[in-house]
Design an enzyme around this catalytic site. Structure first.
Site, PDB file in Angstrom:
ATOM      1  N   THR A 129       0.858  -1.180   0.000  1.00 59.89           N
ATOM      2  CA  THR A 129       0.000   0.000   0.000  1.00 59.89           C
ATOM      3  C   THR A 129       0.898   1.236   0.000  1.00 59.89           C
ATOM      4  O   THR A 129       1.779   1.366   0.858  1.00 59.89           O
ATOM      5  CB  THR A 129      -0.897  -0.009   1.249  1.00 59.89           C
ATOM      6  OG1 THR A 129      -1.629  -1.228   1.248  1.00 59.89           O
ATOM      7  CG2 THR A 129      -1.834   1.176   1.275  1.00 59.89           C
ATOM      8  N   CYS A 273      -2.656  -1.698   9.389  1.00 60.20           N
ATOM      9  CA  CYS A 273      -2.898  -0.830   8.232  1.00 60.20           C
ATOM     10  C   CYS A 273      -3.874   0.331   8.402  1.00 60.20           C
ATOM     11  O   CYS A 273      -3.629   1.411   7.847  1.00 60.20           O
ATOM     12  CB  CYS A 273      -3.309  -1.683   7.043  1.00 60.20           C
ATOM     13  SG  CYS A 273      -1.937  -2.725   6.499  1.00 60.20           S
ATOM     14  N   PHE A 274      -4.991   0.128   9.105  1.00 63.98           N
ATOM     15  CA  PHE A 274      -5.989   1.204   9.131  1.00 63.98           C
ATOM     16  C   PHE A 274      -5.367   2.525   9.592  1.00 63.98           C
ATOM     17  O   PHE A 274      -5.491   3.554   8.938  1.00 63.98           O
ATOM     18  CB  PHE A 274      -7.168   0.836  10.035  1.00 63.98           C
ATOM     19  CG  PHE A 274      -8.198  -0.056   9.391  1.00 63.98           C
ATOM     20  CD1 PHE A 274      -8.092  -0.416   8.060  1.00 63.98           C
ATOM     21  CD2 PHE A 274      -9.283  -0.529  10.119  1.00 63.98           C
ATOM     22  CE1 PHE A 274      -9.034  -1.238   7.459  1.00 63.98           C
ATOM     23  CE2 PHE A 274     -10.234  -1.344   9.534  1.00 63.98           C
ATOM     24  CZ  PHE A 274     -10.112  -1.703   8.207  1.00 63.98           C
TER      25      PHE A 274
HETATM   26  P1  NAD Z   1       5.214  -7.443   6.642  1.00 58.26           P
HETATM   27  O1  NAD Z   1       6.020  -6.542   7.498  1.00 58.26           O
HETATM   28  O2  NAD Z   1       4.534  -8.629   7.244  1.00 58.26           O
HETATM   29  O3  NAD Z   1       6.150  -8.028   5.460  1.00 58.26           O
HETATM   30  C1  NAD Z   1       6.995  -7.248   4.690  1.00 58.26           C
HETATM   31  C2  NAD Z   1       8.267  -8.057   4.425  1.00 58.26           C
HETATM   32  O4  NAD Z   1       9.106  -7.344   3.502  1.00 58.26           O
HETATM   33  C3  NAD Z   1       9.129  -8.287   5.675  1.00 58.26           C
HETATM   34  O5  NAD Z   1       9.252  -9.684   5.927  1.00 58.26           O
HETATM   35  C4  NAD Z   1      10.477  -7.625   5.336  1.00 58.26           C
HETATM   36  O6  NAD Z   1      11.582  -8.329   5.847  1.00 58.26           O
HETATM   37  C5  NAD Z   1      10.454  -7.667   3.815  1.00 58.26           C
HETATM   38  N1  NAD Z   1      11.377  -6.733   3.200  1.00 58.26           N
HETATM   39  C6  NAD Z   1      11.561  -5.411   3.468  1.00 58.26           C
HETATM   40  N2  NAD Z   1      12.511  -4.903   2.660  1.00 58.26           N
HETATM   41  C7  NAD Z   1      12.940  -5.915   1.855  1.00 58.26           C
HETATM   42  C8  NAD Z   1      13.905  -6.011   0.813  1.00 58.26           C
HETATM   43  N3  NAD Z   1      14.627  -4.964   0.435  1.00 58.26           N
HETATM   44  N4  NAD Z   1      14.072  -7.202   0.201  1.00 58.26           N
HETATM   45  C9  NAD Z   1      13.351  -8.283   0.579  1.00 58.26           C
HETATM   46  N5  NAD Z   1      12.428  -8.257   1.568  1.00 58.26           N
HETATM   47  C10 NAD Z   1      12.215  -7.077   2.191  1.00 58.26           C
HETATM   48  O7  NAD Z   1       4.174  -6.523   5.875  1.00 58.26           O
HETATM   49  P2  NAD Z   1       2.734  -6.954   5.315  1.00 58.26           P
HETATM   50  O8  NAD Z   1       1.741  -6.958   6.404  1.00 58.26           O
HETATM   51  O9  NAD Z   1       2.885  -8.148   4.446  1.00 58.26           O
HETATM   52  O10 NAD Z   1       2.415  -5.669   4.410  1.00 58.26           O
HETATM   53  C11 NAD Z   1       3.124  -5.417   3.226  1.00 58.26           C
HETATM   54  C12 NAD Z   1       2.410  -4.308   2.485  1.00 58.26           C
HETATM   55  O11 NAD Z   1       1.084  -4.737   2.146  1.00 58.26           O
HETATM   56  C13 NAD Z   1       2.235  -3.017   3.281  1.00 58.26           C
HETATM   57  O12 NAD Z   1       2.343  -1.934   2.401  1.00 58.26           O
HETATM   58  C14 NAD Z   1       0.812  -3.121   3.801  1.00 58.26           C
HETATM   59  O13 NAD Z   1       0.235  -1.853   3.992  1.00 58.26           O
HETATM   60  C15 NAD Z   1       0.109  -3.834   2.675  1.00 58.26           C
HETATM   61  N6  NAD Z   1      -1.077  -4.619   3.070  1.00 58.26           N
HETATM   62  C16 NAD Z   1      -1.062  -5.369   4.209  1.00 58.26           C
HETATM   63  C17 NAD Z   1      -2.173  -6.162   4.540  1.00 58.26           C
HETATM   64  C18 NAD Z   1      -2.207  -7.008   5.782  1.00 58.26           C
HETATM   65  O14 NAD Z   1      -3.244  -7.594   6.053  1.00 58.26           O
HETATM   66  N7  NAD Z   1      -1.148  -7.116   6.555  1.00 58.26           N
HETATM   67  C19 NAD Z   1      -3.281  -6.182   3.684  1.00 58.26           C
HETATM   68  C20 NAD Z   1      -3.251  -5.411   2.526  1.00 58.26           C
HETATM   69  C21 NAD Z   1      -2.132  -4.636   2.225  1.00 58.26           C
HETATM   70  C1  UGA Z   2      -8.137  -4.424   6.728  1.00 55.79           C
HETATM   71  C2  UGA Z   2      -9.114  -4.426   5.551  1.00 55.79           C
HETATM   72  O1  UGA Z   2     -10.324  -5.073   5.956  1.00 55.79           O
HETATM   73  C3  UGA Z   2      -8.528  -5.146   4.348  1.00 55.79           C
HETATM   74  O2  UGA Z   2      -9.420  -5.033   3.237  1.00 55.79           O
HETATM   75  C4  UGA Z   2      -7.172  -4.505   4.001  1.00 55.79           C
HETATM   76  O3  UGA Z   2      -6.577  -5.200   2.926  1.00 55.79           O
HETATM   77  C5  UGA Z   2      -6.262  -4.565   5.205  1.00 55.79           C
HETATM   78  O4  UGA Z   2      -6.900  -3.871   6.315  1.00 55.79           O
HETATM   79  C6  UGA Z   2      -4.955  -3.876   4.985  1.00 55.79           C
HETATM   80  O5  UGA Z   2      -4.828  -3.047   4.135  1.00 55.79           O
HETATM   81  O6  UGA Z   2      -4.081  -4.232   5.781  1.00 55.79           O
HETATM   82  P1  UGA Z   2      -7.451  -6.186   8.589  1.00 55.79           P
HETATM   83  O7  UGA Z   2      -6.862  -4.996   9.256  1.00 55.79           O
HETATM   84  O8  UGA Z   2      -6.619  -7.392   8.412  1.00 55.79           O
HETATM   85  O9  UGA Z   2      -7.962  -5.787   7.120  1.00 55.79           O
HETATM   86  O10 UGA Z   2      -8.758  -6.654   9.373  1.00 55.79           O
HETATM   87  P2  UGA Z   2     -10.247  -6.078   9.480  1.00 55.79           P
HETATM   88  O11 UGA Z   2     -11.176  -7.204   9.418  1.00 55.79           O
HETATM   89  O12 UGA Z   2     -10.484  -4.956   8.543  1.00 55.79           O
HETATM   90  O13 UGA Z   2     -10.270  -5.525  10.967  1.00 55.79           O
HETATM   91  C7  UGA Z   2      -9.543  -4.373  11.350  1.00 55.79           C
HETATM   92  C8  UGA Z   2      -9.885  -3.994  12.774  1.00 55.79           C
HETATM   93  O14 UGA Z   2     -11.214  -3.502  12.858  1.00 55.79           O
HETATM   94  C9  UGA Z   2      -9.817  -5.180  13.755  1.00 55.79           C
HETATM   95  O15 UGA Z   2      -9.241  -4.729  14.968  1.00 55.79           O
HETATM   96  C10 UGA Z   2     -11.257  -5.573  13.944  1.00 55.79           C
HETATM   97  O16 UGA Z   2     -11.509  -6.209  15.160  1.00 55.79           O
HETATM   98  C11 UGA Z   2     -11.936  -4.196  13.867  1.00 55.79           C
HETATM   99  N1  UGA Z   2     -13.371  -4.252  13.479  1.00 55.79           N
HETATM  100  C12 UGA Z   2     -13.727  -4.744  12.265  1.00 55.79           C
HETATM  101  C13 UGA Z   2     -14.313  -3.743  14.338  1.00 55.79           C
HETATM  102  O17 UGA Z   2     -14.004  -3.279  15.457  1.00 55.79           O
HETATM  103  N2  UGA Z   2     -15.638  -3.759  13.959  1.00 55.79           N
HETATM  104  C14 UGA Z   2     -16.039  -4.247  12.747  1.00 55.79           C
HETATM  105  O18 UGA Z   2     -17.256  -4.211  12.459  1.00 55.79           O
HETATM  106  C15 UGA Z   2     -15.057  -4.749  11.885  1.00 55.79           C
END
Ligand code: NAD
Ligand code: UGA
Length: 467
Positions: A129, A273-274
């Site tokens: 993101t 993320c939020f």
């Molecule tokens: P994360 O921290 O779990 O994983 C990122 C990984 O990238 C780490 O393991 C880190 O070591 C690696 N990394 C960093 N620099 C590197 C490099 N130069 N070469 C190789 N590896 C490298 O992060 P995440 O939760 O997977 O999120 C990644 C992205 O996706 C973020 O931008 C986040 O906002 C977005 N995103 C996350 C979620 C979620 O549910 N966690 C959902 C949608 C989008």
């Molecule tokens: C959220 C989005 O739902 C994903 O679409 C997005 O890809 C992701 O962020 C991201 O960019 O990382 P996530 O944070 O994994 O996913 O989980 P959610 O289900 O969205 O819950 C987020 C938080 O809101 C949690 O703490 C959950 O308990 C809380 N929540 C959710 C509430 O308090 N009330 C609700 O009705 C729903």
């Protein structure tokens, strides 16, 4: 057959590539990370993250067309036709924009690594993101190559939610792919559309311009968080008026224009993320001079902080205005159920605030205690970690439910009540318990957004101001 590489083996990179490998056996998918420990875990029976269904998908693909490695990243870059970049983009903690802007250092490092090791044209995909218009920076770095290798930079943000990642990836509401309007870029977009079309219906694959795609990801998270803050703001009013927040949410959510999802009042939203994405949106708006817009979205975060502070304030006032020396058991450390992730978990915010009140805090969670320990840092030494909820509650003055694990709903609360100090309190920050049932057992019950059920009158209502 294409050689697909993903840089970043985190919560997004690992599960997303596992699902791509599952549905596209014709392609080789390699996931690399600089974190060797994480890669070793991906190659073991103990995956680095807990997600329902993930282990099975990994077991079906790993070693066949899915590979995890931290070796020779440059060679893997060189061999790849398509590179997903899924590195972390946390909130910047230093310099300009500290506390708001996205920290793009990992992202830029990867851009330079790709430039250094590429000897053939590639499609580069933003999976992380990112702030709107980041692809422009990526393009400028990549196009500085002296050998004129052609790179197409696309945006393909990920919408999976933790705890349901595999389900979300297998059956997404939509897949979003953004690219420029040039013929080359459109061809690259078509390649990625075809990749997802191996299992996602075409009508669910949306294509837009690059900037719309980047911005849509931030906006989707902001809208989701906004709904939670909206219902949480109303939960405070419900507690004052004896309206019931679940009834209000149901009545409001049955309007098809509003819809029922994401209206569950809680102790606040957490997750990696939020908060970071809204802070980033606010920062971008401010930089564009859109101060009113920035302030509007900042309100979503303010209500979230207010909700967590309000929860602890209620605990203090209900428990006779002192928690010092009292054993308080927290049911849940994860930021939501079905994940071991504790990043920005409201449970840890509550935990720290209770420590500040000198409470004796016990943390119980079926999967997240290890991460909680790491995230609490120096505070971890002041907390007792106990996976067994019965043991965790023994001798406690109060329980606070902070993660909506099903395990907590089905516990034997008679047994728990008998083992606690009386009067015993339950603060339900997730509205998951049967409040009448636990009240009948003897607990004093304080759910978010509902009138409390108390066996006595405290604070006094006769005009006496509690100290
Ligand atoms: P994360 O921290 O779990 O994983 C990122 C990984 O990238 C780490 O393991 C880190 O070591 C690696 N990394 C960093 N620099 C590197 C490099 N130069 N070469 C190789 N590896 C490298 O992060 P995440 O939760 O997977 O999120 C990644 C992205 O996706 C973020 O931008 C986040 O906002 C977005 N995103 C996350 C979620 C979620 O549910 N966690 C959902 C949608 C989008
Ligand atoms: C959220 C989005 O739902 C994903 O679409 C997005 O890809 C992701 O962020 C991201 O960019 O990382 P996530 O944070 O994994 O996913 O989980 P959610 O289900 O969205 O819950 C987020 C938080 O809101 C949690 O703490 C959950 O308990 C809380 N929540 C959710 C509430 O308090 N009330 C609700 O009705 C729903």
């Amino acid at each position: 057959m294409a050689d697909i590489l993903c840089i970043g083996a985190g919560y997004v990179g690992g599960p997303t590539m596992a699902v791509i490998a599952l549905h596209c056996p014709q392609h080789k998918v390699t996931v690399v990370d600089i974190n060797e420990k994480r890669i070793n875990a991906w190659n073991s029976d103990h995956l680095p993250i807990y997600e329902p269904g993930l282990q099975e998908v990994v077991e079906r693909t790993r070693g066949k067309n899915l590979f995890f490695t931290s070796d020779h990243i440059g060679d893997h870059i060189d061999q790849a036709d398509i590179i997903f970049v899924s590195v972390n983009t946390p909130t910047k903690t230093f310099g300009r924009g500290a506390g708001r802007a996205a920290d793009l250092q990992h992202w830029e490092k990867v851009a330079r690594q790709i430039l250094e090791h590429s000897n053939s044209p590639k499609i580069i995909i933003e999976k992380s993101t990112l702030p709107v218009r980041t692809a422009q920076a990526m393009e400028q770095i990549l196009n500085s190559n002296p050998s004129n290798i052609h790179f197409d930079v696309l945006s393909n943000p990920e919408f999976l939610a933790e705890g349901s990642a595999i389900q979300d990836l297998q059956n997404p509401d939509r897949v979003l792919i953004g690219g420029h309007g040039t013929p080359e870029a459109q061809q690259a977009v078509e390649t990625i559309v075809n990749l997802y079309a191996n299992w996602v219906p075409r009508e669910k694959i949306i294509t837009t311009n690059l900037w719309s795609s980047e911005l849509s990801k931030l906006v989707a998270n902001a809208f989701l968080a906004q709904r939670i803050s909206s219902i949480n703001a109303i939960s405070a009013l419900c507690e004052k008026t004896e309206a019931d927040v679940e009834e209000v949410a149901y009545a409001v959510g049955t309007d098809t224009r509003i819809g029922p999802r994401f209206l569950k009042a809680s102790v606040g939203f957490g997750g990696s993320c939020f908060k970071k994405d809204i802070l980033n949106l606010v920062y971008i708006c401010e930089k564009q001079g859109l101060h009113e817009v920035a302030e509007y979205w900042e309100g979503v975060l303010k209500i979230n902080e207010y909700q967590q502070a309000r929860f602890v304030a209620k605990m203090v006032s209900a428990m006779f205005n002192t928690l010092a020396g009292k054993r308080i058991t927290l049911f849940g450390a994860a930021f939501k159920a079905n994940t071991s992730d504790t990043r920005e978990s409201p449970a840890l915010v509550v935990c720290r605030e209770l420590l500040a009140e000198h409470a004796d805090v016990v943390l119980s969670d079926p999967f997240a205690l290890e991460n909680a320990k790491a995230d609490l840092g120096a505070d971890a030494s002041k907390v007792t970690f106990e996976a067994d909820p019965y043991k965790a509650a023994e001798g406690a003055h109060a329980i606070a439910v902070l993660t909506e694990w099903e395990d907590f709903v089905t516990l034997d609360y008679e047994r728990i009540f008998a083992s606690m100090v009386h009067p015993a309190f339950i603060f339900d920050g997730r509205i998951i318990l049967d409040h009448q049932a636990v009240f009948d057992i003897g607990f004093n019950v304080y759910p978010i957004g509902k009138a409390p059920k108390q066996h006595f009158h405290w604070p006094p209502t006769n005009g006496f101001q509690a100290p």
